[in-house]
Design an enzyme around this catalytic site. Structure first.
Site, PDB file in Angstrom:
ATOM      1  N   GLY A  30       0.806  -1.216   0.000  1.00 18.96           N
ATOM      2  CA  GLY A  30       0.000   0.000   0.000  1.00 18.96           C
ATOM      3  C   GLY A  30       0.840   1.267   0.000  1.00 18.96           C
ATOM      4  N   HIS A  33       2.151   4.527  -5.097  1.00 21.44           N
ATOM      5  CA  HIS A  33       2.803   5.566  -5.902  1.00 21.44           C
ATOM      6  C   HIS A  33       2.833   5.080  -7.353  1.00 21.44           C
ATOM      7  CE1 HIS A  33       6.245   2.892  -5.774  1.00 21.44           C
ATOM      8  NE2 HIS A  33       6.266   2.948  -4.450  1.00 21.44           N
ATOM      9  N   GLU A  34       3.446   5.879  -8.213  1.00 22.57           N
ATOM     10  CA  GLU A  34       3.464   5.556  -9.652  1.00 22.57           C
ATOM     11  C   GLU A  34       4.087   4.188  -9.965  1.00 22.57           C
ATOM     12  OE1 GLU A  34       2.359   6.567 -12.704  1.00 22.57           O
ATOM     13  OE2 GLU A  34       1.058   7.883 -11.564  1.00 22.57           O
ATOM     14  N   HIS A  36       3.758   1.396  -8.164  1.00 24.27           N
ATOM     15  CA  HIS A  36       2.664   0.425  -8.003  1.00 24.27           C
ATOM     16  C   HIS A  36       1.670   0.543  -9.164  1.00 24.27           C
ATOM     17  CE1 HIS A  36       3.675   1.277  -3.603  1.00 24.27           C
ATOM     18  NE2 HIS A  36       3.946  -0.010  -3.723  1.00 24.27           N
TER      19      HIS A  36
HETATM   20  P1  AMP Z   1       5.845  -2.548  -1.949  1.00 21.98           P
HETATM   21  O1  AMP Z   1       4.491  -1.951  -1.687  1.00 21.98           O
HETATM   22  O2  AMP Z   1       6.969  -1.588  -1.695  1.00 21.98           O
HETATM   23  O3  AMP Z   1       6.014  -3.890  -1.289  1.00 21.98           O
HETATM   24  O4  AMP Z   1       5.917  -2.818  -3.513  1.00 21.98           O
HETATM   25  C1  AMP Z   1       4.943  -3.584  -4.162  1.00 21.98           C
HETATM   26  C2  AMP Z   1       5.401  -3.899  -5.559  1.00 21.98           C
HETATM   27  O5  AMP Z   1       5.640  -2.687  -6.268  1.00 21.98           O
HETATM   28  C3  AMP Z   1       6.725  -4.696  -5.598  1.00 21.98           C
HETATM   29  O6  AMP Z   1       6.657  -5.671  -6.624  1.00 21.98           O
HETATM   30  C4  AMP Z   1       7.731  -3.633  -5.920  1.00 21.98           C
HETATM   31  O7  AMP Z   1       8.878  -4.123  -6.581  1.00 21.98           O
HETATM   32  C5  AMP Z   1       6.933  -2.709  -6.828  1.00 21.98           C
HETATM   33  N1  AMP Z   1       7.533  -1.380  -6.833  1.00 21.98           N
HETATM   34  C6  AMP Z   1       7.836  -0.614  -5.767  1.00 21.98           C
HETATM   35  N2  AMP Z   1       8.439   0.534  -6.156  1.00 21.98           N
HETATM   36  C7  AMP Z   1       8.530   0.475  -7.514  1.00 21.98           C
HETATM   37  C8  AMP Z   1       9.057   1.348  -8.511  1.00 21.98           C
HETATM   38  N3  AMP Z   1       9.613   2.495  -8.205  1.00 21.98           N
HETATM   39  N4  AMP Z   1       8.975   0.957  -9.805  1.00 21.98           N
HETATM   40  C9  AMP Z   1       8.421  -0.225 -10.135  1.00 21.98           C
HETATM   41  N5  AMP Z   1       7.897  -1.089  -9.241  1.00 21.98           N
HETATM   42  C10 AMP Z   1       7.954  -0.750  -7.946  1.00 21.98           C
END
Ligand code: AMP
Length: 297
Positions: A30, A33-34, A36
């Site tokens: 959660g 951001h862009e 996600h």
């Molecule tokens: P998180 O909420 O940080 O656990 O991220 C959820 C998913 O979004 C994971 O697969 C991350 O690798 C991906 N994600 C997070 N930040 C980025 C980003 N800047 N660019 C691309 N994918 C991202």
């Protein structure tokens, strides 16, 4: 549509599957951001019924990590998800996911013991366990992960292969702020001064990438170029800068296969990670060598 219980989301997904829908899962913690949203868009473009999971998973945080202060804003997430075309959100409570203390964990050996695994013991066991639970709950056809967390994607891909999950893992590129900082929910922790310094990570990776594209394939030299640049930043404390094989995550001394140049750096109490892919086919010397081979053939 938001679901908070396993029973309800399972029922709902079953109904969608009966209609012949292909299910795409985007697992997140959660505070969207862009980065996600790019995963969601990718899932949509591939024709999926998109399920976004939002769950700050206590199992993947160490005792001294930021579980309690991790940013959360479900209302805002719901709005952004809706705008991006998410079909269903699964946002369970901790009690729903872990009603009693689990005795079963998923550990992906070797790949979990390097890079971030060295300073975050148990982290990837927590990730692999919760992702396999989500895979069993949602039973998606495809699941979307960002290359931002390259070690995590590799671990999930390995788990899917080793445990025969009938799921296609789709890797999505890193989305960055205009100044190059990789988007992360944790960027909100940065003080204004740290935020100004944080783009140094990508700048340093780009410096090494440039050298690589111009023919430098020596691991030590590439790592040194990154370290030297990051050390210019007064508040950056390097945790690691490493060059590893894209598939095995083993250290590489010469880039002859696709490799990842990966960094973890602390700015005050905030830990940031970033990485860049180095493809030998884009390296100047490699290209010359192969041009030569073609010429001779
Ligand atoms: P998180 O909420 O940080 O656990 O991220 C959820 C998913 O979004 C994971 O697969 C991350 O690798 C991906 N994600 C997070 N930040 C980025 C980003 N800047 N660019 C691309 N994918 C991202």
């Amino acid at each position: 549509m938001i679901f908070t219980t396993i029973r309800e989301i399972r029922h709902h997904i079953n109904e969608e599957k009966k209609k012949g829908r292909q299910i795409g899962l985007v697992p997140t913690m959660g505070y969207l951001h862009e980065g996600h949203l790019s995963l969601i868009r990718q899932a949509k473009e591939r024709g999926n019924y998109v399920v976004l999971s939002i769950f700050v998973n206590p199992l993947q945080f160490g005792p001294n990590e930021d579980y309690a202060r991790y940013p959360r804003d479900l209302k805002r997430d719901e709005k952004l998800a809706d705008e991006a075309g998410v079909d269903a959100i699964f946002a369970p409570s901790v009690e729903e996911m872990y009603p009693e203390k689990s005795l079963t964990y998923v550990t992906v050996e070797k790949l979990s013991d390097t890079l971030c695994g060295l300073t975050r013991p148990g982290h990837f066991r927590g990730v692999a366990t919760v992702v396999s639970k989500l895979f069993h709950i949602i039973e998606p056809d495809e699941a979307f992960f960002g290359q931002k967390d390259i070690q995590q994607v590799r671990i999930i891909e390995q788990m899917v292969t080793d445990l025969n999950f009938p799921i296609k893992v789709v890797r999505c590129p890193i989305i960055r702020e205009e100044d190059g900082l990789a988007m992360s929910s944790r960027n909100v922790y940065l003080s204004p001064a740290e935020r100004r310094e944080a783009p140094i990570l990508y700048k340093a990776l780009r410096r090494a990438e440039k050298a690589f594209l111009n023919g430098e394939i020596d691991g030590n030299t590439l790592v040194h170029l990154v370290k030297e640049q990051i050390e210019q930043s007064p508040s950056a404390k390097i945790e690691y800068v490493r060059l590893v094989h894209l598939k095995t995550l083993d250290e590489v001394t010469k880039v002859t296969d696709p490799a990842i140049l990966a960094v973890a750096v602390r700015f005050g109490t905030t830990r940031l990670i970033d990485n860049i892919l180095l493809e030998p086919s884009q390296n100047l010397h490699y290209m010359h060598k192969h041009e030569g081979e073609h010429g001779g053939a």
